[in-house]
Design a protein around this motif. Structure first.
Motif, PDB file in Angstrom:
ATOM      1  N   GLY B 246       0.800  -1.224   0.000  1.00 13.73           N
ATOM      2  CA  GLY B 246       0.000   0.000   0.000  1.00 13.73           C
ATOM      3  C   GLY B 246       0.827   1.265   0.000  1.00 13.73           C
ATOM      4  N   VAL B 247       2.123   1.137  -0.290  1.00 12.94           N
ATOM      5  CA  VAL B 247       2.991   2.316  -0.307  1.00 12.94           C
ATOM      6  C   VAL B 247       3.236   2.724  -1.764  1.00 12.94           C
ATOM      7  CG1 VAL B 247       5.280   3.209   0.293  1.00 12.94           C
ATOM      8  CG2 VAL B 247       4.135   1.561   1.794  1.00 12.94           C
ATOM      9  N   ILE B 248       3.108   4.012  -2.071  1.00  8.80           N
ATOM     10  CA  ILE B 248       3.511   4.507  -3.388  1.00  8.80           C
ATOM     11  C   ILE B 248       4.768   5.352  -3.178  1.00  8.80           C
ATOM     12  CG2 ILE B 248       2.854   5.804  -5.448  1.00  8.80           C
ATOM     13  CD1 ILE B 248       1.124   3.341  -4.976  1.00  8.80           C
ATOM     14  N   PRO B 249       5.942   4.746  -3.420  1.00  3.37           N
ATOM     15  CA  PRO B 249       7.176   5.504  -3.202  1.00  3.37           C
ATOM     16  C   PRO B 249       7.307   6.627  -4.235  1.00  3.37           C
ATOM     17  CG  PRO B 249       7.622   3.140  -3.466  1.00  3.37           C
ATOM     18  CD  PRO B 249       6.215   3.390  -3.907  1.00  3.37           C
ATOM     19  N   ALA B 250       8.051   7.675  -3.874  1.00  2.89           N
ATOM     20  CA  ALA B 250       8.310   8.758  -4.831  1.00  2.89           C
ATOM     21  C   ALA B 250       9.202   8.245  -5.952  1.00  2.89           C
ATOM     22  CB  ALA B 250       8.952   9.935  -4.119  1.00  2.89           C
ATOM     23  N   GLY B 251      10.046   7.264  -5.631  1.00  2.00           N
ATOM     24  CA  GLY B 251      10.879   6.633  -6.650  1.00  2.00           C
ATOM     25  C   GLY B 251      11.258   5.254  -6.157  1.00  2.00           C
ATOM     26  N   LEU B 252      11.366   4.292  -7.069  1.00  2.00           N
ATOM     27  CA  LEU B 252      11.779   2.939  -6.681  1.00  2.00           C
ATOM     28  C   LEU B 252      12.619   2.380  -7.824  1.00  2.00           C
ATOM     29  CD1 LEU B 252      11.707   0.611  -4.702  1.00  2.00           C
ATOM     30  CD2 LEU B 252       9.476  -0.057  -5.582  1.00  2.00           C
ATOM     31  N   GLU B 253      13.930   2.397  -7.630  1.00  2.00           N
ATOM     32  CA  GLU B 253      14.866   2.099  -8.712  1.00  2.00           C
ATOM     33  C   GLU B 253      15.679   0.862  -8.384  1.00  2.00           C
ATOM     34  OE1 GLU B 253      15.506   4.420 -11.545  1.00  2.00           O
ATOM     35  OE2 GLU B 253      13.481   4.919 -10.920  1.00  2.00           O
ATOM     36  N   MET B 254      16.109   0.166  -9.423  1.00  2.00           N
ATOM     37  CA  MET B 254      16.902  -1.042  -9.222  1.00  2.00           C
ATOM     38  C   MET B 254      18.158  -0.977 -10.084  1.00  2.00           C
ATOM     39  SD  MET B 254      15.493  -4.894  -9.422  1.00  2.00           S
ATOM     40  CE  MET B 254      16.546  -6.300  -9.709  1.00  2.00           C
ATOM     41  N   MET B 255      19.258  -1.521  -9.545  1.00  2.00           N
ATOM     42  CA  MET B 255      20.498  -1.629 -10.309  1.00  2.00           C
ATOM     43  C   MET B 255      21.066  -3.024 -10.092  1.00  2.00           C
ATOM     44  SD  MET B 255      22.107   2.117  -9.340  1.00  2.00           S
ATOM     45  CE  MET B 255      23.641   1.992 -10.248  1.00  2.00           C
ATOM     46  N   ASP B 256      21.627  -3.618 -11.147  1.00  2.00           N
ATOM     47  CA  ASP B 256      22.249  -4.926 -10.960  1.00  2.00           C
ATOM     48  C   ASP B 256      23.757  -4.772 -10.732  1.00  2.00           C
ATOM     49  OD1 ASP B 256      23.412  -4.546 -13.436  1.00  2.00           O
ATOM     50  OD2 ASP B 256      22.311  -6.164 -14.439  1.00  2.00           O
ATOM     51  N   ASN B 257      24.433  -5.888 -10.527  1.00  2.00           N
ATOM     52  CA  ASN B 257      25.823  -5.826 -10.072  1.00  2.00           C
ATOM     53  C   ASN B 257      26.738  -5.065 -11.028  1.00  2.00           C
ATOM     54  OD1 ASN B 257      28.738  -7.328 -10.042  1.00  2.00           O
ATOM     55  ND2 ASN B 257      27.920  -6.977  -7.983  1.00  2.00           N
ATOM     56  N   LEU B 258      26.590  -5.292 -12.317  1.00  2.00           N
ATOM     57  CA  LEU B 258      27.450  -4.612 -13.291  1.00  2.00           C
ATOM     58  C   LEU B 258      27.249  -3.094 -13.202  1.00  2.00           C
ATOM     59  CD1 LEU B 258      29.469  -4.944 -15.573  1.00  2.00           C
ATOM     60  CD2 LEU B 258      27.589  -5.420 -17.145  1.00  2.00           C
ATOM     61  N   ALA B 259      25.988  -2.680 -13.076  1.00  2.00           N
ATOM     62  CA  ALA B 259      25.683  -1.245 -12.953  1.00  2.00           C
ATOM     63  C   ALA B 259      26.175  -0.689 -11.616  1.00  2.00           C
ATOM     64  CB  ALA B 259      24.181  -1.021 -13.109  1.00  2.00           C
ATOM     65  N   ILE B 260      26.018  -1.475 -10.547  1.00  2.00           N
ATOM     66  CA  ILE B 260      26.467  -1.042  -9.207  1.00  2.00           C
ATOM     67  C   ILE B 260      27.971  -0.742  -9.232  1.00  2.00           C
ATOM     68  CG2 ILE B 260      26.869  -1.795  -6.812  1.00  2.00           C
ATOM     69  CD1 ILE B 260      24.319  -3.562  -7.120  1.00  2.00           C
ATOM     70  N   ARG B 261      28.740  -1.712  -9.795  1.00  2.00           N
ATOM     71  CA  ARG B 261      30.199  -1.543  -9.786  1.00  2.00           C
ATOM     72  C   ARG B 261      30.625  -0.370 -10.658  1.00  2.00           C
ATOM     73  NH1 ARG B 261      32.694  -6.079 -11.893  1.00  2.00           N
ATOM     74  NH2 ARG B 261      30.717  -7.131 -12.291  1.00  2.00           N
ATOM     75  N   ALA B 262      29.969  -0.217 -11.806  1.00  2.00           N
ATOM     76  CA  ALA B 262      30.314   0.899 -12.689  1.00  2.00           C
ATOM     77  C   ALA B 262      30.046   2.232 -11.987  1.00  2.00           C
ATOM     78  CB  ALA B 262      29.514   0.811 -13.987  1.00  2.00           C
ATOM     79  N   ILE B 278      20.698  -3.813  -6.049  1.00  2.00           N
ATOM     80  CA  ILE B 278      20.229  -2.900  -5.000  1.00  2.00           C
ATOM     81  C   ILE B 278      18.904  -2.280  -5.441  1.00  2.00           C
ATOM     82  CG2 ILE B 278      22.477  -2.292  -4.013  1.00  2.00           C
ATOM     83  CD1 ILE B 278      22.307   0.353  -5.648  1.00  2.00           C
ATOM     84  N   LEU B 279      18.111  -1.917  -4.430  1.00  2.00           N
ATOM     85  CA  LEU B 279      16.915  -1.107  -4.678  1.00  2.00           C
ATOM     86  C   LEU B 279      17.131   0.220  -3.970  1.00  2.00           C
ATOM     87  CD1 LEU B 279      13.910  -3.537  -4.003  1.00  2.00           C
ATOM     88  CD2 LEU B 279      14.771  -2.777  -6.226  1.00  2.00           C
ATOM     89  N   ILE B 280      16.801   1.308  -4.663  1.00  2.00           N
ATOM     90  CA  ILE B 280      16.784   2.623  -4.015  1.00  2.00           C
ATOM     91  C   ILE B 280      15.325   3.046  -3.969  1.00  2.00           C
ATOM     92  CG2 ILE B 280      17.583   5.003  -4.083  1.00  2.00           C
ATOM     93  CD1 ILE B 280      19.806   4.022  -6.004  1.00  2.00           C
ATOM     94  N   CYS B 281      14.847   3.311  -2.763  1.00  2.00           N
ATOM     95  CA  CYS B 281      13.433   3.636  -2.594  1.00  2.00           C
ATOM     96  C   CYS B 281      13.318   4.980  -1.909  1.00  2.00           C
ATOM     97  CB  CYS B 281      12.756   2.547  -1.760  1.00  2.00           C
ATOM     98  SG  CYS B 281      11.020   2.867  -1.459  1.00  2.00           S
ATOM     99  N   GLU B 282      12.695   5.939  -2.576  1.00  2.00           N
ATOM    100  CA  GLU B 282      12.528   7.252  -1.943  1.00  2.00           C
ATOM    101  C   GLU B 282      11.093   7.419  -1.463  1.00  2.00           C
ATOM    102  OE1 GLU B 282      14.805  10.664  -2.911  1.00  2.00           O
ATOM    103  OE2 GLU B 282      13.007  11.746  -3.551  1.00  2.00           O
ATOM    104  N   LEU B 283      10.965   7.952  -0.247  1.00  2.00           N
ATOM    105  CA  LEU B 283       9.654   8.188   0.343  1.00  2.00           C
ATOM    106  C   LEU B 283       9.570   9.673   0.659  1.00  2.00           C
ATOM    107  CD1 LEU B 283       9.945   5.063   2.572  1.00  2.00           C
ATOM    108  CD2 LEU B 283       8.349   5.307   0.654  1.00  2.00           C
ATOM    109  N   ASP B 284       8.463  10.311   0.303  1.00  2.00           N
ATOM    110  CA  ASP B 284       8.353  11.741   0.601  1.00  2.00           C
ATOM    111  C   ASP B 284       6.971  12.078   1.137  1.00  2.00           C
ATOM    112  OD1 ASP B 284       6.657  11.856  -1.571  1.00  2.00           O
ATOM    113  OD2 ASP B 284       8.001  13.029  -2.835  1.00  2.00           O
ATOM    114  N   GLY B 285       6.869  13.237   1.755  1.00  2.00           N
ATOM    115  CA  GLY B 285       5.607  13.681   2.350  1.00  2.00           C
ATOM    116  C   GLY B 285       5.910  14.491   3.587  1.00  2.00           C
ATOM    117  N   THR B 286       4.959  14.499   4.530  1.00  2.39           N
ATOM    118  CA  THR B 286       5.225  15.187   5.782  1.00  2.39           C
ATOM    119  C   THR B 286       6.145  14.307   6.633  1.00  2.39           C
ATOM    120  OG1 THR B 286       3.236  14.204   6.705  1.00  2.39           O
ATOM    121  CG2 THR B 286       3.014  16.413   5.788  1.00  2.39           C
TER     122      THR B 286
END
Lengths: 354, 487
Positions: B246-262, B278-286
């Motif tokens: 039930g969460v709508i993150p402001a952003g939810l991004e994924m990178m695989d190992n090759l991208a992580i190392r680069a 890795i997942l990068i998840c941004e949450l925003d609001g009050t």
């Protein structure tokens, strides 16, 4: 209600009408026949073409056949604690998904969460040549081809008979709260705009009879923090207020006079038009019960940067929607020609020439 | 055109434009030969640099008269060849339309010219606590006119929508030179939703000369989570779980190992170099809302098998988490002579399966693939690493890209989520759409541009082209005569 796929018979009916060049009036639940110009042509019922065709809550996407009742769709979503974020009014229990999309109706959350067309991801339609076409899809981001699916929203069935629609859906907020403020009109409009410029979870606004109401929705902690921020009186008496507003069941809509919907920029001040009015959508949607001549109303609204629709009642043989300038008019005629060259789909329902 | 017609055409266009507004020599035209998809190059007949809408009107009317194709272009950062010039056409470069005309802090709108850079709108609106939400990775450089043409996305689309959700009004010049206003500062206009139709129409229907966008209040708090996984598919499944909670993150991004190392080698964002994903998840609001969501999402990610979850403690750390993601494309550019970015979108629950299949295809084609993408939207960006100096490698790359896009369509998705079709994906349109839908697109095009002079050959393939493409690609991607080399 059981699911039925009537796709083939609808396509056959349109193909036959195209061959004979006979007009069709498309009907779902017959709840919105009051809207737009007077319908004409042989009835084409899509009400039996119904049922959800796809729903995966974690995808935030639902697909339904056009004849599916709006209430059935909303119940299925609510069972998963999800909703259509644009809160479409049905104007009757029999309202269908197809009719709702064709009219392009959105409810109180429209300025804050977006409109019906914002949540349309894909459609399948039959155009006026009897061709069954699919546009868009079931994914949130999709820029392949022209956005013909959003084009169907609000087109009043004049470009194609809607067969199936996919929407993006959202979780139902955990908490909701309505605040009341006593206020004059100008002050209310100012407050609506100021509140919308703050990072607060506002999802509804209305001004009527000297009272401004603001709705907040979100997490319980978020709503209570925002309530403290905005002040006002917590209105715990009328939980159905926002639904009554959307469905025009609020006492304001009891007037026998023609009902006009005025769509103007948020920052427009009070309009100089006599008659009983109700303001919604942060100032962007204003209702007016009035017998003033259409041209008089349209001129005032045009001057404010907006347009006026004769929403219910009045003379439906003229222009119920604000006429276009010649270039826009020509684009509309050509688009109609592109989708419905024999002019058989709801002819004249949106504009006399379409 | 013959030589005397061409010279008559140049004279007519030259009269309309200010000094140095028309470029005709080869060395002047050369810098415009490609957009961000540099594998496709073409020298335009000439380049026009107008700075007034009246000039654009006259130019389009002259081009209509001489039947000269017109390709409109903004900053040229597009990734699908949408602004690749036409050999016999005029390249209409809109970069001199670079003014922010007005910011209305009360109505929360910005009126801007099409050459204004995306990021500049948010920077300018920031003084009122407002910003423009769509933020493509190229936002420092890309122009808002191009964003409208491509219906650009970004990392915050899941919560705040694409360009189409954030544009209110367009001033557009049609091919005959007529100026028309589409949309308004009100929330809707009567009749057909031409605003939706024009947004993402890839310069095929008209030339946008002014844009009014909606501005949003800057959220009071934003925090980012960085979750590590030792399995790509586990990370992919966690994406659906976060949304399912039930969460709508402001952003939810994924990178695989090759991208992580680069990315780590390039900007030292503090990513775990040994993580499979890795997942990068941004949450925003009050503040209160964000605190609660951080707690909820952290526990969902741990339950789903994250080996570590870090939460940004301040703005500096939040931006650091994002720095690797935002610089991922150039970072990949450092580890390979060339890379090719794919843009398919799929249902979220298919991410794991499709990534596994992409890894298999990567082996089959003997080309490395790095994945860095908008997981929350299901919008994949596989980056195929190749070396254009090696004979046949670009062609093999394109073929792998085509296979990945067919895979996306087969998984219930689409060939392009936010980059557009342009020249690049025109064949894959034959996979995505049936011929009657393509024919309907051509008729929409004719309604606006009856002689087909705006950006010809892009976005929508001819039916003849699809027949030829389908003949080459029968039986689920298996080519007839596989022993033949194809260039």
């Amino acid at each position: 209600m059981s699911a039925l796929d009537r796709c083939d018979s609808i396509v056959a009916a349109v193909t036959e009408a195209a061959e004979r060049e006979t007009a069709l009036q498309i009907v779902g639940g017959d709840t919105k026949s009051f809207y737009g110009r007077q319908p004409e042509g042989a009835l084409l019922s899509v009400g039996e073409h119904r049922g959800l065709t796809h729903y995966d809550p974690t995808e935030l996407v639902v697909s339904a056949r056009a004849g599916t009742q709006l209430s059935e769709l909303c119940t299925a979503l609510a069972n998963e604690r999800q909703m259509l974020p644009f809160e479409p009014p049905g104007f009757g229990d029999q309202a269908t998904v197809g009719g709702t999309v064709a009219c392009g109706f959105s409810g109180p959350a429209r300025p804050y969460r977006g409109s019906l067309r914002d949540y349309v991801l894909g459609v399948s339609v039959v155009n006026g040549r009897g061709e069954h076409l699919q546009f868009g899809g079931r994914v949130i981001k999709n820029v392949a081809g022209y956005d013909a699916s959003r084009l169907m929203a609000g087109a009043m069935g004049t470009l194609g008979v809607i067969l199936d629609v996919s929407f993006k859906v959202l979780p139902i907020p955990e908490a909701e709260c309505t605040l009341s403020f006593e206020s004059g009109e100008r002050e209310a409009l100012r407050r609506m705009n100021e509140a919308a410029a703050l990072p607060l979870p506002i999802t509804g606004s209305c001004y009527y009879d000297g009272i401004l109401k603001l709705r907040l929705s979100g997490s319980a902690v978020g709503v209570s923090a925002a309530t403290a921020n905005l002040g006002g009186v917590v209105d715990s008496l009328n939980n159905r207020l926002w639904e009554e507003l959307a469905e025009h069941q609020h006492p304001y809509y009891g007037s026998p006079l023609p009902l006009w919907r005025l769509s103007v920029p948020a920052a427009a001040g009070p309009l100089d038009l006599p008659g009983d009015s109700l303001i919604e959508w942060g100032g962007c949607q204003r209702w007016l019960c009035s017998e003033l001549p259409a041209e008089h109303i349209r001129e005032a609204v045009r001057a404010a940067g907006g347009h006026a629709t004769l929403f219910r009642g009045g003379d439906r043989s003229g222009q119920t929607f604000q006429p276009h300038d010649p270039v826009l008019h020509r684009l509309h005629l050509r688009l109609k020609q592109a989708f419905d060259p024999h002019r058989i789909l709801n002819p004249g329902r949106l504009y006399p020439e379409l | 055109m013959n030589r005397s017609q061409t010279s008559g055409f140049f004279k007519a266009i030259g009269r309309v434009l200010p000094r140095q507004g028309l470029l005709t020599t080869e060395e002047e035209r050369r810098p415009y030969e490609c957009d961000g998809l540099s594998g496709y190059r073409e020298l335009p007949l000439a380049v026009a640099l107008p700075d007034q809408v009246e000039q654009v009107q006259k130019i389009l009317s002259i081009c209509a008269e001489y039947e000269v194709p017109v390709v409109a272009r903004g900053a040229g950062t597009g990734l699908s060849g949408g602004a690749t010039p036409h050999r016999e056409g005029l390249l209409l470069c809109m970069t001199r339309f670079d003014r922010i005309i007005d910011i209305d802090p009360v109505g929360r709108t910005a009126r801007v010219q099409p050459g204004v850079r995306n990021l500049l709108i948010s920077e300018t609106a920031g003084r009122y606590g407002l910003y423009y939400a769509p933020d493509p990775s190229s936002q420092i450089a890309c122009s808002i006119g191009g964003n409208v043409a491509e219906n650009a996305g970004g990392v915050h689309c899941l919560k705040y929508g694409l360009t189409v959700h954030n544009v209110l009004r367009l001033e557009v010049v049609l091919m005959g030179g007529e100026r028309v206003i589409i949309g308004s500062e009100a929330l809707d206009t009567p009749g057909y939703d031409l605003l939706a139709l024009l947004t993402g129409s890839e310069g095929m229907l008209g030339v946008v000369t002014e844009i009014t966008v909606r501005l949003l209040p800057v959220p009071s708090t934003a925090r980012a989570l960085l979750a590590s996984f030792n399995d790509v598919e586990v990370a992919a499944d966690a994406v659906a779980r976060v949304i399912g909670a039930g969460v709508i993150p402001a952003g939810l991004e994924m990178m695989d190992n090759l991208a992580i190392r680069a990315a780590e080698d390039f900007v030292q964002a503090g990513y775990p170099r040994d993580a499979a994903a890795i997942l990068i998840c941004e949450l925003d609001g009050t503040q209160a809302e964000v605190d609660r969501q951080v707690e909820l999402v952290s526990s969902v990610l741990r339950e789903q098998g994250a080996t570590a979850v870090r939460v940004s403690s301040d703005e500096t750390e939040r931006l650091k988490f994002w720095s690797g993601r935002k610089n991922a494309f150039p970072a990949v550019g450092r580890i390979s002579p060339d890379y090719y970015c794919i843009d398919g979108t799929i249902p979220r629950r298919q991410i794991g399966r499709v990534l596994r299949r992409i890894a298999e295809l990567s082996k089959d084609y003997d080309l490395r693939v790095a994945n860095v993408f908008h997981a929350g939207d299901g919008n994949l960006h596989p980056l195929i690493l190749y070396d254009s100096s090696k004979t046949g490698e670009f062609e093999r790359t394109e073929e792998l890209g085509g296979s990945i896009l067919s895979l996306c369509v087969e998984a219930g998705g689409t060939i392009t989520g936010e980059h557009g079709v342009g020249l690049e994906k025109i064949d894959q349109m034959c996979v995505q759409f049936e011929s009657c839908a393509l024919e309907q697109f051509h008729q929409i095009k004719s309604a606006f541009d009856p002689n087909g002079l705006l950006n010809p050959g892009k976005a929508v393939p001819t039916l003849a082209r699809c027949i030829e493409f389908n003949a080459r690609h029968v039986h689920g991607g298996e080519l007839p005569f596989p022993e033949l080399e194809r260039f």
